[in-house]
Design a protein around this motif. Sequence first.
Motif, short mmCIF file in Angstrom:
data_model
loop_
_atom_site.label_atom_id
_atom_site.label_comp_id
_atom_site.label_asym_id
_atom_site.label_seq_id
_atom_site.Cartn_x
_atom_site.Cartn_y
_atom_site.Cartn_z
N UNK A 221 1.05 -1.33 -0.13
CA UNK A 221 -0.13 0.22 0.16
C UNK A 221 0.98 1.50 0.11
N UNK A 222 0.89 1.92 -1.51
CA UNK A 222 1.85 3.10 -1.00
C UNK A 222 0.60 4.39 -2.06
N UNK A 223 1.66 5.76 -1.93
CA UNK A 223 1.69 6.96 -1.76
C UNK A 223 1.46 6.92 -3.27
N UNK A 224 0.36 7.47 -3.79
CA UNK A 224 0.50 7.65 -5.24
C UNK A 224 -0.29 8.98 -5.88
N UNK A 225 0.19 9.29 -6.59
CA UNK A 225 -0.84 10.92 -7.28
C UNK A 225 -0.60 11.49 -8.14
N UNK B 140 -6.86 13.17 -2.92
CA UNK B 140 -7.79 13.91 -4.19
C UNK B 140 -8.06 12.68 -5.14
N UNK B 141 -9.69 12.74 -5.27
CA UNK B 141 -10.24 11.44 -6.65
C UNK B 141 -8.87 10.49 -6.23
N UNK B 142 -9.31 9.59 -7.29
CA UNK B 142 -8.11 8.29 -6.89
C UNK B 142 -6.33 8.61 -5.87
N UNK B 143 -6.32 9.80 -6.16
CA UNK B 143 -4.49 9.68 -5.13
C UNK B 143 -4.64 8.82 -3.67
N UNK B 144 -3.57 8.78 -3.47
CA UNK B 144 -4.31 7.85 -2.12
C UNK B 144 -2.40 8.51 -1.34
#
Lengths: 297, 267, 385
Positions: C264-268, C348-352
Amino acid sequence: MTSVAETVPGRASTSVHERRPGIRHRIDPWQLLVLPASAYLLLAFAAPLAVMFAESFHAGGGLSLANYDRVLMDSRGLQATANTVRYASWVTFGCVLLGVPTAMAMVRASSRTQMIVLIGMLLPMSSSIVVKSFGWMILFRRTGLINETLMWLGVVSAPVALLFTEHGLIIATISLKLPLMVLPVFAVLSQIPGQLGDAATTLGAGPVYRFRRVTLPLALPGIAVGFAIVFSQTAASYLIPTLLAGGRYPTLSKSIVESYIVSNAALGSAFSVVLLVTVGVVVWLSGRLGKDHQSAR
Amino acid sequence: MKRNLTLLKAFARGLWLTLALLIVNAPLIIVLLVSLSSSPIFDLPREGLSLRWYAKVFQLDSIAGPLLTSLQLALSATAVSLVLGTACALGLSRSRFPGRDLLVTGVLSPMMLPGVVIGIALLFYLRALGITNSFLSLFIAHVVITLPYIVRITLAGLSLFDFALVDAARTLGYPPVKAVIKVLVPNLAPSFVSAAVFAFLASFDNYAIALFVGDIYTVTLPIQIINYLSVSTDPVVAAIAVILLFGTLVSLLITERLVGLQRLAGG
Amino acid sequence: MLDTVAKLQGVSSIMQPQPIDRAGGQTSEAFLKLEGITRRIEQQTILDDVSLSVEEGQFISLLGPSGCGKTTLLRVASGLAPCDSGTVRLAGMDITGVPAHKRNMGVVFQNYALFPHLSVAENVAFGLKAQRRDRAAIPSIVAECLAMVQLAGFGDRRISSLSGGQQQRVAVARALAVRPKLVLLDEPFSALDRQLREVMQIELRRLLRSVNMTVIFVTHDQDEALVMSDRIAVMNRGRIEDYSDPASIYSRPKSLFAFDFVGLSTRMAARVVAADGDMLTLDTKYGSVRAKGRFYPGTSVIVGVRPESIGPAGDKSDAAGEDRNRLKLWLTDIVFQGSKRHLHFAAQESDRLVAEVNSAAINMFEPDSELSVSWRVQDTLVFPT
């Protein structure tokens, strides 16, 4: 068709079973539900059979084995017993030989094909035995389709006698009872995970070894069920041998009916008991055969 | 290479299955062909097709009565068996008591026993009890032979049923009996349908019992067909047979729609 | 513990695969080589031109979601499934057309596929009998294999009397008894509960290493793959997207899919605004970040960062000399994970947006507050969308 005792769940029932300590003989309310049907069968099924059993020892105004003497010693009675066993054995043998490969082919076929074959097996199985026997009568006549085809192909030059012969009777009965073998074997085979075959293959088992050591032992409970049903139904059938074999081929069922027609109830009862015992022994034996491999399920 | 072998195997399988279906259905196919023949004796339709024998079926007085008798008998026996059998299956699946397996075998045994034996045994028994009404005798006997079908199929259906659902209904506020009815009945509806269809067919086709227990006033359809066969040679019987066959096919298709046939084979 | 090791070593003499003359390691070809494997079922492409090389003694994982083709690839390797094109080569020989029962590969199936009508010993002996090995030697091989999986004395038991973990050991013993050239494991742990699974993972890996077995292991569980393997092939939609050692797969994934699937990671979502050599400046919804990569300005990309790379700005890892990205984020949740905690930020949106911190440092944070975070520019991954 598989023995139901195995398929009954015991797992989810603990909550109903918990008996409070101290109250020893509390009757489970669920248990009472079996009573009406059991009582009915006791009165309308078990009691008549018991009466019939008693009747079979009834001769000349007293108790005797005279009726059994006539069934098992008299040449016609003996012939009826021998015919019944031989006829039912051949039919069962034929059904195993044709039915097991059919069930195996069904399991490997697509689900659409499976559906078509299932309907094609269930339709004749559920349709009137009178209708089917009648169909075979037409097929077997001297000018029937089978003889005409054989003559057209040049296999025979004159019509072969099929109607009113034992081999004709056996062929027709195999066709009539085949679904009763195919369906239980198919039911068991379709429960075997396909991975087992794959596992055997990766361990180096070729097709023959796989069939002998994996498929066949796993299919045995189904074969045992089919065996019992085909044998008992064939041995018990009255209409098929009457229509297709005629009066000169005595069987136990026919002897039962004939005794009744000449109003010799005691003799008919004795024939019935012999038929029940014959069928009972075979059903019990095949049950044992299936049980030895019960773990296969 | 491997592909070809796979194809060959599939072809061989298909051929074998077709052959097996042909063997099993041969008598039905022949009856259908004969019923369409225009010739007045049993024969394949060589000179042309005709529906005259179907028309004749509906003009025969001797068919309507037995047909009605058989329908009444099958419907009433199925209805009574359904009530007795469902209760019995529920009791068997929900409780363990000594002799339970024996009871299962006993309840299912009429299915394995020769029909003529059941017939002859009941005949003498009922006579001894003084029951002479032929329809009543037939009804008593037909409940005996249909009951095992109901018990077996319902029992198989119950083995797949999760009784935690009943507990769930109870925690949601239904009293025990109502919980069973609310949850069990809709879930087991397919089993009831297939059990009823098979019980109906078993009763409707039965000839062995009526052979003994019936009389000239209470003739069932199978007996009437056998009688007809022994006196007449026209293909009307074939036409009757095809009509019966059609009825069977329809009830099988309905069952398949509701339940799926795989379950019946395994049931 | 020691006697287990001794047992393993005692067994390894018979378990050792036949030595294959590899000419002093100079043969260039891998032990198992899958080349251009394609399989279609009714217009659907299950495997799309897949190639994979496995060196002898290596433990390879095929990792991917269900339906990615990993099990099919395993079945093609074992010969259980045909392929429409491509070749399978084992120890230099083309075995594409060899039927499964002549390949001598040990397969451990998902639900073990033990024969219910045979005893434990008969199951283990099945392959030896099927391949008509020396009958006299069978009992001792069976006993040795059962001892190896710590089931000595279980030979006469019925399969149904065994627990899940025991059944799995029998399946492993059965696969190893035939001295396979290759062991294929199809999600062997999926039927076990979590604790037992972790024990069995370590145990199985040690066992297979001790007999120097070449292994292909199919799993959808990324942790399992990271624990077990020498190399991991990440599969997606019938293709291998990444094939590397676990550390590289984790820190330098070659595709967004591999990045997302493992951890599970940060993605923008981001847009490249400037490119100076291989140094990119990217615009995200939370501010500007920099990363290494080669994209044209104006391209839409996904920026990814592993959670343990991200820390609160100003803590001791945030050394002044390093080139770091800094963002101000809104902390929403703190999720306890044992020794670590995950910080989740408003995205926001599909970011995590996820960061990982030590539980010890947890008092510093307050949910529903703003927090400055930072991470090294070199830990910033950029993927095309």
